[in-house]
Design an enzyme around this catalytic site. Structure first.
Site, mmCIF file in Angstrom:
data_model
loop_
_atom_site.group_PDB
_atom_site.id
_atom_site.type_symbol
_atom_site.label_atom_id
_atom_site.label_comp_id
_atom_site.label_asym_id
_atom_site.label_seq_id
_atom_site.Cartn_x
_atom_site.Cartn_y
_atom_site.Cartn_z
ATOM 1 N N HIS A 223 4.692 2.621 22.390
ATOM 2 C CA HIS A 223 4.627 3.370 20.696
ATOM 3 C C HIS A 223 4.897 1.490 19.581
ATOM 4 O O HIS A 223 5.146 0.577 20.852
ATOM 5 C CB HIS A 223 5.907 3.919 20.797
ATOM 6 C CG HIS A 223 7.284 3.292 20.652
ATOM 7 N ND1 HIS A 223 7.960 3.435 21.707
ATOM 8 C CD2 HIS A 223 7.901 2.475 20.049
ATOM 9 C CE1 HIS A 223 9.133 2.986 21.653
ATOM 10 N NE2 HIS A 223 9.127 2.389 20.622
ATOM 11 N N HIS B 206 8.804 9.327 20.656
ATOM 12 C CA HIS B 206 7.777 8.942 19.162
ATOM 13 C C HIS B 206 5.999 8.312 20.282
ATOM 14 O O HIS B 206 6.594 7.091 21.196
ATOM 15 C CB HIS B 206 8.268 8.251 18.043
ATOM 16 C CG HIS B 206 8.391 6.470 18.630
ATOM 17 N ND1 HIS B 206 9.748 6.611 19.699
ATOM 18 C CD2 HIS B 206 9.335 5.778 18.025
ATOM 19 C CE1 HIS B 206 10.559 5.491 19.647
ATOM 20 N NE2 HIS B 206 9.576 4.816 18.933
ATOM 21 N N HIS C 130 7.530 -3.576 15.823
ATOM 22 C CA HIS C 130 8.040 -4.377 17.060
ATOM 23 C C HIS C 130 6.555 -3.246 17.860
ATOM 24 O O HIS C 130 6.066 -2.137 17.672
ATOM 25 C CB HIS C 130 9.569 -3.860 18.125
ATOM 26 C CG HIS C 130 9.627 -1.978 18.177
ATOM 27 N ND1 HIS C 130 10.235 -1.987 17.064
ATOM 28 C CD2 HIS C 130 9.468 -1.406 18.853
ATOM 29 C CE1 HIS C 130 10.570 -0.542 17.407
ATOM 30 N NE2 HIS C 130 10.092 -0.700 19.099
ATOM 31 N N HIS D 18 19.397 3.867 21.647
ATOM 32 C CA HIS D 18 19.220 3.910 20.609
ATOM 33 C C HIS D 18 19.463 5.958 20.475
ATOM 34 O O HIS D 18 19.707 6.180 21.728
ATOM 35 C CB HIS D 18 17.796 4.569 20.623
ATOM 36 C CG HIS D 18 16.836 2.703 19.776
ATOM 37 N ND1 HIS D 18 16.896 2.595 19.136
ATOM 38 C CD2 HIS D 18 16.145 2.479 21.111
ATOM 39 C CE1 HIS D 18 16.182 1.059 18.947
ATOM 40 N NE2 HIS D 18 15.415 1.173 20.099
ATOM 41 N N TYR E 290 15.323 -6.035 22.057
ATOM 42 C CA TYR E 290 14.940 -6.098 21.825
ATOM 43 C C TYR E 290 14.773 -7.747 21.958
ATOM 44 O O TYR E 290 15.583 -8.235 22.064
ATOM 45 C CB TYR E 290 14.749 -5.705 20.397
ATOM 46 C CG TYR E 290 14.354 -4.325 19.646
ATOM 47 C CD1 TYR E 290 13.374 -4.215 19.167
ATOM 48 C CD2 TYR E 290 15.503 -3.339 19.461
ATOM 49 C CE1 TYR E 290 12.847 -2.628 19.530
ATOM 50 C CE2 TYR E 290 15.226 -1.979 19.407
ATOM 51 C CZ TYR E 290 13.696 -1.841 19.113
ATOM 52 O OH TYR E 290 13.829 -0.847 19.341
ATOM 53 N N GLU F 68 9.175 -4.641 22.282
ATOM 54 C CA GLU F 68 10.686 -3.882 23.097
ATOM 55 C C GLU F 68 10.610 -4.291 23.964
ATOM 56 O O GLU F 68 9.230 -3.538 24.927
ATOM 57 C CB GLU F 68 11.051 -2.438 22.031
ATOM 58 C CG GLU F 68 11.948 -2.057 23.110
ATOM 59 C CD GLU F 68 12.328 -0.307 22.100
ATOM 60 O OE1 GLU F 68 11.022 0.746 20.999
ATOM 61 O OE2 GLU F 68 13.511 0.262 22.061
HETATM 62 C C1 M3P Z 1 12.226 2.840 18.337
HETATM 63 C C2 M3P Z 1 12.907 3.342 19.957
HETATM 64 C C3 M3P Z 1 15.045 2.943 13.847
HETATM 65 C C4 M3P Z 1 14.787 3.141 15.410
HETATM 66 C C5 M3P Z 1 14.320 2.891 15.763
HETATM 67 C C6 M3P Z 1 14.032 2.966 17.606
HETATM 68 C C7 M3P Z 1 14.529 2.247 13.579
HETATM 69 O O1 M3P Z 1 12.113 1.889 18.241
HETATM 70 O O2 M3P Z 1 12.095 3.120 20.577
HETATM 71 O O3 M3P Z 1 13.479 4.684 20.114
HETATM 72 O O4 M3P Z 1 16.381 3.242 13.841
HETATM 73 FE FE FE Z 2 10.753 1.593 19.829
#
Ligand code: M3P
Ligand code: FE
Length: 308
Positions: free
Chosen positions: A153, A200, A215, A247, A256, A266
């Protein structure tokens, strides 16, 4: 799954081709599958069948050139050309062969300032295993470095993200898996969009400037592989942004780090299975730490402000 299938390609700018080859090829372990242009590199993850998913072009500034979604077939491409045009978006045609191994593409500008493409065909190089009686793992040496399965993603930044959400949901049929909003005025700060069972396929984060790159994310098989990636990051002094954490948004276990040009990468594993009838999960900024990094519930300044 029909319509848009996945982010099939992202094109990033890098300062130095040799440094980029060492980082993405040797350290991350992506497979370099095509050469012939002196200032451009083509890579794919171990379990991707299409010829390449990451394009790196030498340039004077880092960031993103374009990203491309693969769609189900040619009729799908024609369908979305009409939908985009009816929406008022100017769609350019890119002939087959302009990009190596690629069929024709549609190219257009999103309200966020990002250049997006759609294509239905790219030649396949395979995943190192035959398609008849494939077995379970490719030959020794094919899975290496951080043992990336595939490009998963993108997270992109812009001062306009809600208009993108309209296009991805209303034209492309994506679901909104999660949103991060301001607890003060409900402004949408980040929008997570899925066209698959992934939490996502693409996300947009509110930033002062259009056309920014936050990213690109590579899928790993396991938390063991995530720790192995962290060991490589330490061993080779790769510029780390966030060491292993999870996350809240998407529930992925994550690391990251930066490529030598400052583009953020990532590696992640896990997360839930998304279905189109899932309710949208909403986080507000009273829980910014938990939403971003749930092992210590602490937001990171660099994560929210450093983009290329
Ligand atoms: C990701 C993910 C934010 C979270 C980003 C999450 C911007 O990129 O891979 O779950 O809060
Ligand atoms: Fe991500």
């Amino acid at each position: 799954m029909r319509g848009l299938l996945r982010v099939g390609e992202v094109a990033l700018r890098v300062f130095d081709i040799d440094e980029a080859r060492e980082h993405y090829g040797k350290r991350i372990g992506l497979i370099e599958t095509y050469s012939g242009e002196p200032d451009t590199l083509y890579f794919k993850g171990a379990d991707e069948h299409d010829w390449y998913s990451l394009v790196l072009r030498r340039a004077d500034a880092p960031g993103i050139d374009y990203f491309a979604f693969k769609v189900y077939d040619d009729a799908t491409l024609d369908h979305f050309e009409k939908e985009l045009t009816d929406w008022g978006i100017t769609v350019e045609h890119v002939e087959a062969g302009v990009y190596p191994k690629s069929g024709r593409r549609l190219q257009f500008l999103l309200p966020s300032g990002h250049t997006m493409q759609l294509y239905a065909h790219k030649e396949q190089i395979g995943n190192g295993m035959p398609t008849r009686n494939p077995g379970t793992i490719p030959d020794e040496g094919y899975i290496r470095g951080m043992r990336v399965v595939r490009l998963d993603h993108l997270l992109l930044g812009s001062n306009e993200i809600v208009a993108n959400k309209e296009i991805f949901t209303k034209i492309f049929g994506f679901g909104v898996s999660e949103e991060l909003i301001s607890h003060e005025d409900e402004t949408k700060l980040a929008i997570f969009l899925s066209c698959s069972t992934k939490p996502h396929d693409i996300a947009f984060v509110l930033q002062p400037e259009p056309n920014r790159f936050h990213h690109c994310s590579f899928l790993l098989d396991s938390v063991n592989d995530l720790y192995h990636a962290a060991d490589l990051i330490g061993k080779y002094d790769i510029a780390v942004d966030i060491s292993p954490n999870r996350h809240g948004v998407t529930r992925g276990a994550t690391i990251y780090f930066f490529d030598p040009s400052g583009n953020r990468n990532e590696v992640f594993t896990g997360g839930y299975v998304y279905y189109p009838d899932n309710p949208t999960l909403v986080w507000d900024t009273t829980q910014l730490g938990r939403a971003t990094f749930s092992h210590d519930n602490t937001p990171r300044e660099s994560f929210l402000s450093v983009l290329t």
